[in-house]
Design a protein around this motif. Structure first.
Motif, PDB file in Angstrom:
ATOM      1  N   ASN A   1      52.280 -37.707  33.249  1.00  0.00           N
ATOM      2  CA  ASN A   1      53.358 -37.967  32.297  1.00  0.00           C
ATOM      3  C   ASN A   1      54.190 -36.718  32.036  1.00  0.00           C
ATOM      4  N   PHE A   2      53.547 -35.570  31.942  1.00  0.00           N
ATOM      5  CA  PHE A   2      54.297 -34.320  31.795  1.00  0.00           C
ATOM      6  C   PHE A   2      55.238 -34.119  32.980  1.00  0.00           C
ATOM      7  N   GLN A   3      54.778 -34.472  34.162  1.00  0.00           N
ATOM      8  CA  GLN A   3      55.571 -34.262  35.375  1.00  0.00           C
ATOM      9  C   GLN A   3      56.675 -35.297  35.555  1.00  0.00           C
ATOM     10  N   HIS A   4      56.580 -36.426  34.835  1.00  0.00           N
ATOM     11  CA  HIS A   4      57.545 -37.517  35.013  1.00  0.00           C
ATOM     12  C   HIS A   4      58.178 -37.929  33.688  1.00  0.00           C
ATOM     13  N   ASP A   5      58.470 -36.944  32.844  1.00  0.00           N
ATOM     14  CA  ASP A   5      59.205 -37.178  31.588  1.00  0.00           C
ATOM     15  C   ASP A   5      58.531 -38.235  30.718  1.00  0.00           C
ATOM     16  N   PHE A   6      57.205 -38.232  30.714  1.00  0.00           N
ATOM     17  CA  PHE A   6      56.419 -39.131  29.856  1.00  0.00           C
ATOM     18  C   PHE A   6      56.786 -40.604  30.096  1.00  0.00           C
ATOM     19  N   ALA A   7      56.965 -40.958  31.354  1.00  0.00           N
ATOM     20  CA  ALA A   7      57.469 -42.288  31.705  1.00  0.00           C
ATOM     21  C   ALA A   7      56.561 -43.408  31.221  1.00  0.00           C
ATOM     22  N   SER A   8      55.274 -43.357  31.559  1.00  0.00           N
ATOM     23  CA  SER A   8      54.400 -44.468  31.176  1.00  0.00           C
ATOM     24  C   SER A   8      54.074 -44.446  29.688  1.00  0.00           C
ATOM     25  N   PHE A   9      53.989 -43.249  29.076  1.00  0.00           N
ATOM     26  CA  PHE A   9      53.790 -43.176  27.628  1.00  0.00           C
ATOM     27  C   PHE A   9      54.980 -43.802  26.906  1.00  0.00           C
ATOM     28  N   ALA A  10      56.186 -43.500  27.383  1.00  0.00           N
ATOM     29  CA  ALA A  10      57.390 -44.049  26.758  1.00  0.00           C
ATOM     30  C   ALA A  10      57.452 -45.562  26.936  1.00  0.00           C
ATOM     31  N   PHE A  11      57.064 -46.027  28.132  1.00  0.00           N
ATOM     32  CA  PHE A  11      57.105 -47.473  28.394  1.00  0.00           C
ATOM     33  C   PHE A  11      56.164 -48.223  27.461  1.00  0.00           C
ATOM     34  N   GLN A  12      54.951 -47.677  27.277  1.00  0.00           N
ATOM     35  CA  GLN A  12      53.968 -48.353  26.432  1.00  0.00           C
ATOM     36  C   GLN A  12      54.162 -48.052  24.951  1.00  0.00           C
ATOM     37  N   GLY A  13      54.900 -46.990  24.638  1.00  0.00           N
ATOM     38  CA  GLY A  13      55.048 -46.595  23.241  1.00  0.00           C
ATOM     39  C   GLY A  13      56.410 -46.856  22.654  1.00  0.00           C
ATOM     40  N   SER A  14      57.309 -45.896  22.821  1.00  0.00           N
ATOM     41  CA  SER A  14      58.602 -45.961  22.145  1.00  0.00           C
ATOM     42  C   SER A  14      59.436 -47.158  22.575  1.00  0.00           C
ATOM     43  N   GLN A  15      59.354 -47.534  23.865  1.00  0.00           N
ATOM     44  CA  GLN A  15      60.169 -48.658  24.314  1.00  0.00           C
ATOM     45  C   GLN A  15      59.688 -49.975  23.717  1.00  0.00           C
ATOM     46  N   ARG A  16      58.365 -50.162  23.647  1.00  0.00           N
ATOM     47  CA  ARG A  16      57.848 -51.390  23.043  1.00  0.00           C
ATOM     48  C   ARG A  16      58.137 -51.398  21.543  1.00  0.00           C
ATOM     49  N   MET A  17      58.018 -50.239  20.894  1.00  0.00           N
ATOM     50  CA  MET A  17      58.344 -50.163  19.471  1.00  0.00           C
ATOM     51  C   MET A  17      59.819 -50.440  19.247  1.00  0.00           C
ATOM     52  N   GLY A  18      60.649 -50.009  20.197  1.00  0.00           N
ATOM     53  CA  GLY A  18      62.077 -50.288  20.095  1.00  0.00           C
ATOM     54  C   GLY A  18      62.361 -51.772  20.127  1.00  0.00           C
ATOM     55  N   GLN A  19      61.571 -52.509  20.916  1.00  0.00           N
ATOM     56  CA  GLN A  19      61.746 -53.955  20.969  1.00  0.00           C
ATOM     57  C   GLN A  19      61.300 -54.622  19.682  1.00  0.00           C
ATOM     58  N   LEU A  20      60.379 -53.956  18.955  1.00  0.00           N
ATOM     59  CA  LEU A  20      59.948 -54.483  17.667  1.00  0.00           C
ATOM     60  C   LEU A  20      60.985 -54.251  16.574  1.00  0.00           C
ATOM     61  N   SER A  21      61.846 -53.233  16.767  1.00  0.00           N
ATOM     62  CA  SER A  21      62.770 -52.825  15.715  1.00  0.00           C
ATOM     63  C   SER A  21      63.795 -53.901  15.378  1.00  0.00           C
TER      64      SER A  21
END
Length: 382
Positions: free
Chosen positions: A93-113
């Motif tokens: 994730n450090f090497q790929h701009d936190f891609a999978s963390f963002a997909f499972q975290g902030s992006q899903r939370m964004g859909q909840l917003s």
């Protein structure tokens, strides 16, 4: 039949609970270290495992007899070992701009917003969990929660240690997904780790009579599933099926050779491309060929410039097909990336002499790749 991260997750989740329970009972260094290893492997499997250290800390905070352990090195050593074993996921994730963390975290939370309550999501959750656990066990879980609230809701009495341990790894996952279900579609497998300890806890409320009913219902359901797997009497109108992928791969290879195509790709999500990659000796591309976000295919063989000017075979799943004839459907998204497109005969997958799956096939000439990097980034909405 189906490979998902939940299989290793549930194995290592169960192993983590076993080792943590022994570590808490025996307070030996080895069990704390092995618990951390198991928790790390669970996190490497699926990020739901973040509830394991949360459950451990919750138990230690609530258990009067075990709270003292928070002042010792052992639980913190366990968490450090978990982080070390999780290093492959963290480093990637450090090497790929936190891609999978963002997909499972902030992006899903964004859909909840958006905060749009959808009753069908709630009934969907209750329906598929009812089918997963069988009615007897599912109702028993809620009955146990009712007794729990009634017994400890207004009392300060300490809960038995075993009950508290099991609930610490059950309730956070179970309640979180129930709470977000009115706003977000919770998939059938997301809550499964919670049931490892939840079923053990709820079993004290399951009488022998109802236990027999649970076993009988479970046997009937599994018998039905076995019949479905062996004979496929009820076709699944979705790509979420085990049927036809290997046969599709063989037929696609024949089409590729006959048309002298250079590559094969699909853009109906990720499943067709992923399944074809499982059986093919050549790499099958995803929807990034058409300049669209492609999940894992944004990180696999992403140099599309090498395909410039080449000819491709486009495979498009049609899960809700009504007939097996050629449908003159020219996807608009193909026209911007190829000089010419023509439809070929569809690939039909049959079971018991009846068509059960249909794939539309297109021959695409003269590929014009999109600008590199435009869509290969982790901040897209899937």
């Amino acid at each position: 039949m189906v490979s998902t991260p939940d299989t290793p997750l549930i194995f290592f989740w169960t192993l983590s609970l076993l080792l943590l329970h022994r570590a808490l009972r025996m307070d030996k260094t080895g069990y704390w270290i092995f618990s951390g290893i198991a928790m790390g492997l669970a996190f490497d499997s699926k990020y739901t495992a973040v509830f394991l250290p949360f459950g451990l800390l919750l138990f230690l905070l609530l258990s009067v007899s075990h709270r003292r352990l928070l002042t010792t090195v052992w639980p913190w050593l366990c968490l450090m070992v978990m982080i070390l074993v999780s290093a492959p996921v963290i480093v990637w994730n450090f090497q790929h701009d936190f891609a999978s963390f963002a997909f499972q975290g902030s992006q899903r939370m964004g859909q909840l917003s958006a905060f749009t309550v959808k009753p069908k999501f709630i009934f969907g959750l209750l329906g598929h969990q009812l089918a997963l656990l069988m009615p007897v066990l599912f109702i028993t879980l809620f009955y146990g929660l009712y007794i729990l609230v009634k017994r400890y809701g207004k009392k300060s009495a300490e809960m038995p240690v075993n009950d508290l341990f099991l609930l610490s790894f059950f309730l956070p996952v179970f309640l979180l997904f129930i709470l977000i279900s009115p706003l977000y579609w919770v998939k059938i497998n997301w809550m499964m780790p919670a049931y490892i300890s939840g079923i053990l806890w709820a079993s004290i409320y399951l009488s022998e009579k109802w236990f027999k009913w649970q076993i009988l219902l479970s046997l009937l359901v599994h018998l039905g599933l076995i019949l479905e797997v062996l004979f496929y009497p009820i076709p699944i109108r979705s790509d979420d099926t085990w049927v036809g992928w290997e046969e599709l791969s063989e037929k696609v290879l024949i089409v590729k050779r006959e048309q002298h195509a250079d590559f094969v790709f699909s853009a109906d999500g990720y499943k067709t491309s992923a399944e074809l990659n499982l059986y093919s000796e050549h790499f099958i591309y995803g929807r990034n060929v058409l300049g669209e976000p492609a999940l894992e295919f944004d990180f696999l063989d992403t140099d599309l410039s090498k395909l410039s000017g080449q000819n491709g075979i486009f495979i498009d799943s049609d899960p809700h097909f009504k007939d097996i004839g050629i449908e003159v459907m020219m996807p608009e998204k193909l026209k911007g990336y190829f000089e010419a497109v023509r439809q070929l005969p569809s690939v039909i997958i049959r079971r018991n002499n009846r068509p059960v799956r249909k794939f539309l096939v297109y021959f695409c000439e003269g590929y014009r790749p999109p600008l590199q990097g435009k869509y290969n980034r982790p901040d897209y909405q899937p």
